[in-house]
Design an enzyme around this catalytic site. Structure first.
Site, PDB file in Angstrom:
ATOM      1  N   LEU A 365      19.986  52.872 130.824  1.00  0.00           N
ATOM      2  CA  LEU A 365      19.107  53.660 131.683  1.00  0.00           C
ATOM      3  C   LEU A 365      19.783  54.957 132.098  1.00  0.00           C
ATOM      4  O   LEU A 365      20.997  55.004 132.343  1.00  0.00           O
ATOM      5  CB  LEU A 365      18.731  52.861 132.934  1.00  0.00           C
ATOM      6  CG  LEU A 365      17.943  51.562 132.694  1.00  0.00           C
ATOM      7  CD1 LEU A 365      17.521  50.960 134.026  1.00  0.00           C
ATOM      8  CD2 LEU A 365      16.730  51.793 131.811  1.00  0.00           C
ATOM      9  N   ASP A 407      22.946  48.256 133.795  1.00  0.00           N
ATOM     10  CA  ASP A 407      21.688  48.819 133.317  1.00  0.00           C
ATOM     11  C   ASP A 407      21.651  48.883 131.798  1.00  0.00           C
ATOM     12  O   ASP A 407      20.963  49.729 131.214  1.00  0.00           O
ATOM     13  CB  ASP A 407      21.479  50.211 133.907  1.00  0.00           C
ATOM     14  CG  ASP A 407      22.604  51.177 133.546  1.00  0.00           C
ATOM     15  OD1 ASP A 407      23.677  50.695 133.112  1.00  0.00           O
ATOM     16  OD2 ASP A 407      22.418  52.399 133.674  1.00  0.00           O
TER      17      ASP A 407
END
Length: 510
Positions: A365, A407
Site C-alpha cells: 500500500l 501493508d
C-alpha cells in the site's frame, strides 16, 4: 401336595436356579473378559464359572476382603468384589470377578460390573420366590431380565466400538467432513436403519438447517432435503426444542415432512447436537421397514450417541480453528505467508506438467504509514480489512491472496496464460485498490504499488517468484507509486548495483 410333586418341583427349581446363576456369571465373563466369576452368599462361595472349564461349585479357599476395591488372589490376577444384595432379596450376595495377571479393571469395567450385579439381585429375588406359589412366573421374568441386561451390555459394546472409530478419526486429525461421514456410518451400524442425517444450523440463513452429511434418501427427494426449516420434521423439532423427538407412525404424524410422503418412511427419531452448550444441529435416523418402531433402549442410545457426536464435532471444530489460525492472518482472514508459499509451490508443480504460466503479484500500500500515524492503528487495521476484501473480490475462484504482514499482500494467479492476461488482472486489481475508502469519517485514497513475476522457467520455486515480485514492486514504487511493474532481470542488476553503492558509501563515511 404329594411328596413326589414336591421333589420334582425342588429338582426342577434347583436346575432352574443353577441355570439362572450360570447365565449371570457367563454374562460377567463375556462382558469383562474374566478368567473366573464367582457368586458368594454371606461370604461363602456358591458357584464359580471358569472361562475355559464351565460352571462348578467353588471349593478353593479365598481371602475375602471387606472392601470391593481391587485385590488379587494367589492363583489369578486383579480381582474386584461387587455387592449384589438389596431390598429385593434377604440374602447378602457378592460377585467376585477375577482376571488374568496384568489386566487391571478400569472405571468403565467397574460400572459394567455394577450393572451385572443388578442382574444378580433380580436372580436372587427369584430364588427366594421359587418356593412360593406362582414363583415359576417370577423365575421366567428373572431370565428375561438377565437377557435384557445381556442385550443392554451388547448394545453398550456396540456403542463403544462406534465411538472409538470416531475418536480414531479425531486423533488422526481427519477433516471435519470426514468426521461427519464417520458419525453417519457409525449411526447406521449402531441403530441398524438405512436413513441417517446430520443437519447443522445455517448461520447465513438462521431459519434453516442444512444437511451436512447423510445417506438413505432416494435421488428424487435428495435435492429437496438439503435444506429444511428449523421447525420442520423430527430434526427441526429436536433442534428447536432441544430434546429427543420420536415419530413412531411417520405417515400419519402431523410433523412429517411433506416431501417425504412418497418415501414410505415408517418411523423416525432425532436428537439435538450441541457445541459448548449451544444447540447447533440434529442427528436423525429413519426407517422404511414396515412395522418398525424405536424401543426405549434405542432412543436412549441415539441420545447418548448424539452427545458423543457433539463432543466429536466440538473437538473437530476446535482443531479446524487452530489449523486456520496457524495458516491465516487473524485480522483479514487471508492465508499467511506459510500457506501462500505452499500454494505457490503446488501451482508451480502443476504448471511444470502442463507448461502453463503461474504469476505472483506482490502489493504494498502507498502512504499506509502516514494513514496509520494520522488516524491511529485502529483506522489502519480497518483499512487493511477493506483492502483484503477488495483483493478477494477482484480474483477468480482459482486465484489466491495472502497477507504477509503490515501493508504487504501477495496474490497467486494460477494458469493465467500470457502477459496480456496478467496485465488485465493487474489493472483490475489496481482500480479496485485505488477506490476511495471512508475510515472514521475521513476519506482515504489508498492506492498500491504492485510487482509481478511470471514462472517462465521450470527452475522457478516459490521463494524465487516472491523475490522477483518484490523487486518489481520496488521498481513500481520508484516509478512513482500507484502502478505495477513486471519483473525483468535488469531489475536485479540495478538493485544489486544500488546496494553495492550504498555499502561503499557507508564504508567511506566510516
Amino acid at each position: 401336595m404329594p411328596s413326589n410333586r414336591r421333589d420334582l418341583r425342588r429338582s426342577l427349581g434347583t436346575y432352574q436356579n443353577a441355570s439362572a446363576i450360570t447365565g449371570v456369571l457367563q454374562l460377567a465373563i463375556d462382558a469383562l473378559n474374566l478368567e473366573v466369576a464367582t457368586l458368594l452368599r454371606h461370604g461363602e462361595a456358591v458357584m464359580s464359572l471358569h472361562a475355559h472349564q464351565g460352571a462348578r461349585p467353588d471349593r478353593r479357599p479365598h481371602n475375602h476382603r471387606k472392601t470391593p476395591d481391587a485385590a488379587s488372589t494367589p492363583l489369578l490376577g486383579p480381582c474386584i468384589v461387587v455387592p449384589a444384595g438389596g431390598l429385593l432379596t434377604r440374602r447378602y450376595s457378592t460377585l467376585r470377578l477375577e482376571r488374568g495377571a496384568g489386566s487391571p479393571f478400569s472405571d468403565e469395567d467397574r460400572r459394567t460390573a455394577a450393572v451385572i450385579a443388578s442382574a444378580v439381585v433380580y436372580t436372587e429375588a427369584g430364588l427366594e420366590l421359587l418356593s412360593r406359589e406362582g414363583g415359576w412366573a417370577r423365575a421366567v421374568s428373572d431370565d428375561m431380565e438377565t437377557t435384557r441386561l445381556r442385550k443392554m451390555l451388547r448394545d453398550r459394546d456396540a456403542l463403544l466400538d462406534q465411538l472409538s472409530g470416531i475418536q480414531r478419526a479425531l486423533s488422526q486429525r481427519a477433516p471435519l467432513q470426514d468426521i461427519l461421514d464417520t458419525i453417519v456410518a457409525a449411526a447406521v451400524e449402531l441403530i441398524g436403519d438405512e436413513t441417517v442425517n446430520i443437519r447443522m444450523h445455517d448461520l447465513s440463513d438462521p431459519a434453516h438447517l442444512i444437511r451436512v452429511a447423510g445417506c438413505g434418501y432416494s435421488e428424487s427427494v435428495e435435492p429437496s432435503m438439503l435444506r429444511i426449516g428449523t421447525t420442520d420434521g423430527a430434526a427441526g423439532r429436536a433442534f428447536t426444542e432441544g430434546r429427543l423427538v420420536v415419530i413412531q407412525d411417520y405417515q400419519n404424524d402431523p410433523d412429517r415432512l411433506a416431501v417425504l410422503a412418497g418415501e414410505g418412511l415408517e418411523a423416525a427419531m432425532s436428537a439435538p447436537i450441541e457445541e459448548n452448550g449451544r444447540i447447533i444441529g440434529a442427528l436423525t435416523v429413519a426407517t422404511h421397514r414396515r412395522g418398525r418402531t424405536y424401543s426405549l433402549t434405542e432412543q436412549q442410545m441415539l441420545v447418548r450417541f448424539a452427545m458423543h457426536a457433539s463432543v466429536a464435532l466440538t473437538n473437530a471444530r476446535i482443531a479446524d480453528t487452530m489449523a486456520h489460525l496457524a495458516f491465516h492472518d487473524a485480522l483479514t482472514g487471508l492465508p499467511n505467508r506459510a500457506l501462500f508459499v505452499d500454494r505457490v509451490d503446488q501451482a508451480l508443480a502443476r504448471s511444470r506438467r502442463t507448461t502453463r504460466t503461474t504469476a505472483v503479484l506482490f502489493a504494498d500500500l502507498d502512504n499506509f504509514k502516514a494513514i496509520n500515524d494520522s488516524l491511529g492503528h485502529a483506522a489502519g487495521d480497518e483499512l487493511l480489512v477493506v483492502i483484503a476484501r477488495r483483493i478477494r473480490e477482484s480474483l477468480r475462484p482459482s486465484d489466491s491472496a495472502a497477507r504477509f504482514g503490515g501493508d504487504e499482500f501477495a496474490i497467486l494467479l494460477e494458469d493465467i496464460g500470457g502477459e496480456d492476461r496478467v496485465v488485465n488482472a493487474c489493472e483490475r486489481i489496481m482500480v479496485s485498490l485505488a477506490a476511495p475508502v471512508e475510515i472514521q469519517g475521513a476519506v482515504i485514497d489508498p492506492g498500491a504499488s504492485i510487482g509481478v513475476a511470471l514462472s517462465h522457467e521450470t527452475t522457478y520455486d516459490a521463494d524465487r517468484l516472491l523475490r522477483d515480485a518484490d523487486l518489481a514492486m520496488y521498481a513500481a514504487k520508484t516509478a512513482g507509486k500507484g502502478t505495477y511493474k513486471l519483473y525483468h532481470p535488469d531489475m536485479r542488476t540495478r538493485v544489486v548495483g544500488r546496494l553495492q553503492l550504498e555499502s561503499d558509501l557507508v564504508r567511506t563515511l566510516d
